[in-house]
Structure formats: C-alpha cells, structure tokens
Design a protein around this motif. Structure first.
Motif, PDB file in Angstrom:
ATOM      1  N   ASN A 141       1.194  -1.635  -0.158  1.00  0.00           N
ATOM      2  CA  ASN A 141       0.169   0.152  -0.090  1.00  0.00           C
ATOM      3  C   ASN A 141       0.826   1.020   0.156  1.00  0.00           C
ATOM      4  O   ASN A 141       0.582   2.130  -0.684  1.00  0.00           O
ATOM      5  CB  ASN A 141      -0.736   0.050   1.061  1.00  0.00           C
ATOM      6  N   LYS A 142       2.105   1.229   0.448  1.00  0.00           N
ATOM      7  CA  LYS A 142       3.029   2.279   0.938  1.00  0.00           C
ATOM      8  C   LYS A 142       3.492   2.267  -0.211  1.00  0.00           C
ATOM      9  O   LYS A 142       3.873   3.840  -1.033  1.00  0.00           O
ATOM     10  CB  LYS A 142       4.091   2.362   2.284  1.00  0.00           C
ATOM     11  N   LEU A 143       4.203   0.867  -1.303  1.00  0.00           N
ATOM     12  CA  LEU A 143       4.609   1.265  -2.387  1.00  0.00           C
ATOM     13  C   LEU A 143       3.646   2.357  -3.230  1.00  0.00           C
ATOM     14  O   LEU A 143       4.026   2.688  -4.627  1.00  0.00           O
ATOM     15  CB  LEU A 143       5.472  -0.114  -2.769  1.00  0.00           C
ATOM     16  N   GLU A 144       2.706   1.461  -3.064  1.00  0.00           N
ATOM     17  CA  GLU A 144       1.399   1.799  -4.364  1.00  0.00           C
ATOM     18  C   GLU A 144       1.229   3.455  -4.174  1.00  0.00           C
ATOM     19  O   GLU A 144       1.317   4.753  -5.132  1.00  0.00           O
ATOM     20  CB  GLU A 144       0.368   1.115  -4.660  1.00  0.00           C
ATOM     21  N   GLN A 145       0.808   3.996  -2.986  1.00  0.00           N
ATOM     22  CA  GLN A 145       0.694   5.273  -3.012  1.00  0.00           C
ATOM     23  C   GLN A 145       1.423   6.240  -3.040  1.00  0.00           C
ATOM     24  O   GLN A 145       1.766   7.601  -3.972  1.00  0.00           O
ATOM     25  CB  GLN A 145       0.552   5.836  -1.469  1.00  0.00           C
ATOM     26  N   ARG A 146       3.438   5.436  -3.451  1.00  0.00           N
ATOM     27  CA  ARG A 146       4.018   6.570  -3.166  1.00  0.00           C
ATOM     28  C   ARG A 146       5.043   6.738  -5.060  1.00  0.00           C
ATOM     29  O   ARG A 146       4.984   7.507  -5.543  1.00  0.00           O
ATOM     30  CB  ARG A 146       5.494   6.223  -2.778  1.00  0.00           C
ATOM     31  N   SER A 212      -6.090  14.650 -10.731  1.00  0.00           N
ATOM     32  CA  SER A 212      -5.026  14.690  -9.804  1.00  0.00           C
ATOM     33  C   SER A 212      -4.142  14.253  -9.428  1.00  0.00           C
ATOM     34  O   SER A 212      -4.001  12.804  -9.668  1.00  0.00           O
ATOM     35  CB  SER A 212      -4.982  15.869  -8.311  1.00  0.00           C
ATOM     36  N   LYS A 213      -2.629  14.165 -10.404  1.00  0.00           N
ATOM     37  CA  LYS A 213      -2.036  13.417 -10.886  1.00  0.00           C
ATOM     38  C   LYS A 213      -0.971  12.908  -9.184  1.00  0.00           C
ATOM     39  O   LYS A 213      -0.023  12.072 -10.106  1.00  0.00           O
ATOM     40  CB  LYS A 213      -0.991  13.595 -12.042  1.00  0.00           C
ATOM     41  N   ARG A 214      -0.645  14.456  -8.490  1.00  0.00           N
ATOM     42  CA  ARG A 214      -0.194  13.720  -7.487  1.00  0.00           C
ATOM     43  C   ARG A 214      -1.223  14.654  -6.005  1.00  0.00           C
ATOM     44  O   ARG A 214      -1.987  14.670  -6.343  1.00  0.00           O
ATOM     45  CB  ARG A 214       0.636  14.925  -7.393  1.00  0.00           C
ATOM     46  N   ALA A 215      -1.013  13.907  -5.265  1.00  0.00           N
ATOM     47  CA  ALA A 215      -1.227  13.823  -3.469  1.00  0.00           C
ATOM     48  C   ALA A 215      -1.281  15.882  -3.347  1.00  0.00           C
ATOM     49  O   ALA A 215      -0.792  16.266  -3.535  1.00  0.00           O
ATOM     50  CB  ALA A 215      -0.836  12.987  -2.100  1.00  0.00           C
ATOM     51  N   PHE A 216      -2.577  15.959  -2.666  1.00  0.00           N
ATOM     52  CA  PHE A 216      -2.677  17.003  -2.506  1.00  0.00           C
ATOM     53  C   PHE A 216      -3.380  17.409  -1.163  1.00  0.00           C
ATOM     54  O   PHE A 216      -3.989  16.874  -0.330  1.00  0.00           O
ATOM     55  CB  PHE A 216      -3.423  18.353  -3.148  1.00  0.00           C
ATOM     56  N   ASP A 217      -3.200  18.879  -0.443  1.00  0.00           N
ATOM     57  CA  ASP A 217      -4.271  18.889   0.729  1.00  0.00           C
ATOM     58  C   ASP A 217      -5.192  19.125   0.299  1.00  0.00           C
ATOM     59  O   ASP A 217      -5.145  20.966   0.033  1.00  0.00           O
ATOM     60  CB  ASP A 217      -3.010  20.369   1.631  1.00  0.00           C
ATOM     61  N   PRO A 218      -6.763  18.590   1.016  1.00  0.00           N
ATOM     62  CA  PRO A 218      -7.411  19.224   0.538  1.00  0.00           C
ATOM     63  C   PRO A 218      -8.075  20.792   1.353  1.00  0.00           C
ATOM     64  O   PRO A 218      -8.729  21.377   0.830  1.00  0.00           O
ATOM     65  CB  PRO A 218      -8.770  18.011   0.719  1.00  0.00           C
ATOM     66  N   LEU A 219      -7.720  20.678   2.529  1.00  0.00           N
ATOM     67  CA  LEU A 219      -8.119  22.371   3.707  1.00  0.00           C
ATOM     68  C   LEU A 219      -7.198  22.980   2.627  1.00  0.00           C
ATOM     69  O   LEU A 219      -7.333  24.322   2.985  1.00  0.00           O
ATOM     70  CB  LEU A 219      -7.345  21.558   5.020  1.00  0.00           C
ATOM     71  N   ALA A 220      -5.922  23.535   2.854  1.00  0.00           N
ATOM     72  CA  ALA A 220      -5.176  24.108   1.713  1.00  0.00           C
ATOM     73  C   ALA A 220      -5.952  24.717   0.635  1.00  0.00           C
ATOM     74  O   ALA A 220      -5.473  26.126   0.394  1.00  0.00           O
ATOM     75  CB  ALA A 220      -3.328  23.509   2.007  1.00  0.00           C
ATOM     76  N   LEU A 221      -5.559  23.296  -0.236  1.00  0.00           N
ATOM     77  CA  LEU A 221      -7.052  23.931  -1.685  1.00  0.00           C
ATOM     78  C   LEU A 221      -8.086  24.590  -1.165  1.00  0.00           C
ATOM     79  O   LEU A 221      -8.264  25.694  -1.796  1.00  0.00           O
ATOM     80  CB  LEU A 221      -6.894  22.508  -2.188  1.00  0.00           C
ATOM     81  N   ALA A 222      -8.748  23.962  -0.700  1.00  0.00           N
ATOM     82  CA  ALA A 222      -9.811  24.983  -0.333  1.00  0.00           C
ATOM     83  C   ALA A 222      -9.586  26.095   0.059  1.00  0.00           C
ATOM     84  O   ALA A 222     -10.895  27.002   0.131  1.00  0.00           O
ATOM     85  CB  ALA A 222     -11.013  23.716   0.048  1.00  0.00           C
TER      86      ALA A 222
END
Length: 237
Positions: A141-146, A212-222
């Motif tokens: 799971n960690k490898l997949e996310q990264r 989104s092609k990469r992870a982002f912070d939903p709170l910061a984007l909002a």
C-alpha cells in the motif's frame, strides 16, 4: 493424530485460537485504516471458517464407514468461499465518483481461506498466507501510494455569488495546482430576500469532477478557492 477422521479437544482449541490470532492481525490493520470490515469482522470470519471446515472434516466421522455414505470434506469449504462474497460485497461502496472497499472485501475473502486452512490443519500455509496478506496490505500500500498510484478523481463543490470571470478564476487556480477538470456542472439560483425591492442575486452551485496526478492537501486547496471573490462554501471529496 493417526486417524484422519478424528480430532481431539486440544487441537480443536488450538485451531480456533490460531484463527483468532491470524484473523485479528489482518483485522487490526484494516481497523487502523478505518475500514468497514475491521478487527472483529476478520476474527469472526476466520474463526467461523475454521469451525465450518472442522465440522466438515470431523463432524460426520461417525458415518464414514456406513454403507452408501460418501463424505466430502470440501463441500462446506466451497460453500464458505462462495458465501463470504456476500459479506465482502457489503464493504464495497460506490460514491458516485469512485469505488472503494475492494481491498477490504478481498481481505475478508482471503481471511476466510486462511480460516479454512487452519481448520484443515495447514498451519504453515495459514501463517505464511497471513504474513503475505499483511505484507500486501501494509508494505505494498505504501509503495502504491508513493510510486505506482496514478491520477485520482475528486469531487469539488463550490457555492458562490455569480461574479464575472468566476469560472475562469477557479479553473486557473486548479490548473496551477496541476489538477485537470474532467467534468463541470453549473446550476444557477436566483435569491430574493423577503420584502426586498432590490434585484435578485444569482447564486451558483458548481460541481467539478477533477483529476489530480499527485496528492494534495484538501484543506489548503479549499482555503485558496475560498479566497476567490464571491465564494461562500467549498467542499472537496
């Protein structure tokens, strides 16, 4: 145990306890990840599978030597594998933008197989399978996310007062974050305060399916979207 159709109470208890241990290890990982099928579900599935296969193998041993009686220890095992799919299906959710719970459904199904293996006395196979299950759920799971996981679909909902260039501003902000808008739905509503003579204001409900092609912070984007002129509410799933 020289007699393949006989099991003593010590081995029954040993197999049930081992099923609780191995099922609990997998369930604990799912519980910590806040999934629908957690610690108790995996323990019960594994222990129930163990009990059923022991019943199938040893519960009808008195009839083994009867004439015209044929014992098939695998019959109940096949029923468990088929039936456990209904429990796994209950953990799969369709949220309107994606399907979640497939991994948890698979973990419930495979832990049932571990329980059947324990009940049949395949201790090494059961322990090795549990280790590989945990390896898949945690490490992979960690490898997949990264490294492996591709683009992810999100739903962005915005409520705002109609302003010139509002949609262009939102689109430009998302593009700057590396987020692509795949689908947009804009609903207009006219609001008139009771007793007011002024022209009605137009409120927009904007629903965006974004990739989104990469992870982002939903709170910061909002927070960044909220700073745009006329925005009253932002929701990101």
């Amino acid at each position: 145990m020289a007699d393949p159709w006989y099991i003593d109470n010590v081995h029954i208890l040993l197999r049930l306890l081992l099923s609780v241990l191995l099922g609990g290890l997998v369930g604990l990982e799912r519980e910590r990840s806040n999934h629908a099928a957690g610690l108790r579900t995996h323990i019960l599935v594994c222990m129930g599978s163990t009990l059923i296969i022991m019943l199938s193998i040893y519960g009808f041993s008195e009839f083994v030597h009867e004439v015209n009686i044929r014992i098939d220890p695998a019959r109940l095992a096949s029923a468990v594998i088929t039936g456990i799919g209904f429990l796994g299906a209950g953990t799969i959710l369709f949220t309107g933008k994606s399907i979640t719970g497939l991994t948890t459904a698979a973990s419930v199904w495979v832990i049932a197989a571990v329980g059947l293996s324990i009940g049949a006395g395949f201790y090494f196979a059961s322990i090795a399978a549990t280790f590989l299950i945990l390896l898949t759920l945690v490490v992979f799971n960690k490898l997949e996310q990264r490294y492996i996981r591709g683009s992810k679909l999100h739903l962005v909902t915005v409520y705002a007062i109609s302003e010139p260039q509002l949609l262009e501003s939102i689109s430009g902000l998302l593009e700057g974050e590396g987020i692509t808008v795949k689908k947009a739905i804009v609903n207009e509503r006219s609001n008139v305060a009771y007793g007011e003579l002024q022209p009605p204001s137009t409120t927009l409900e904007i629903s965006l399916n974004v990739l989104s092609k990469r992870a982002f912070d939903p709170l910061a984007l909002a927070s960044r979207i909220r700073k745009l002129e006329g925005i009253s509410m932002v929701s990101i799933d």
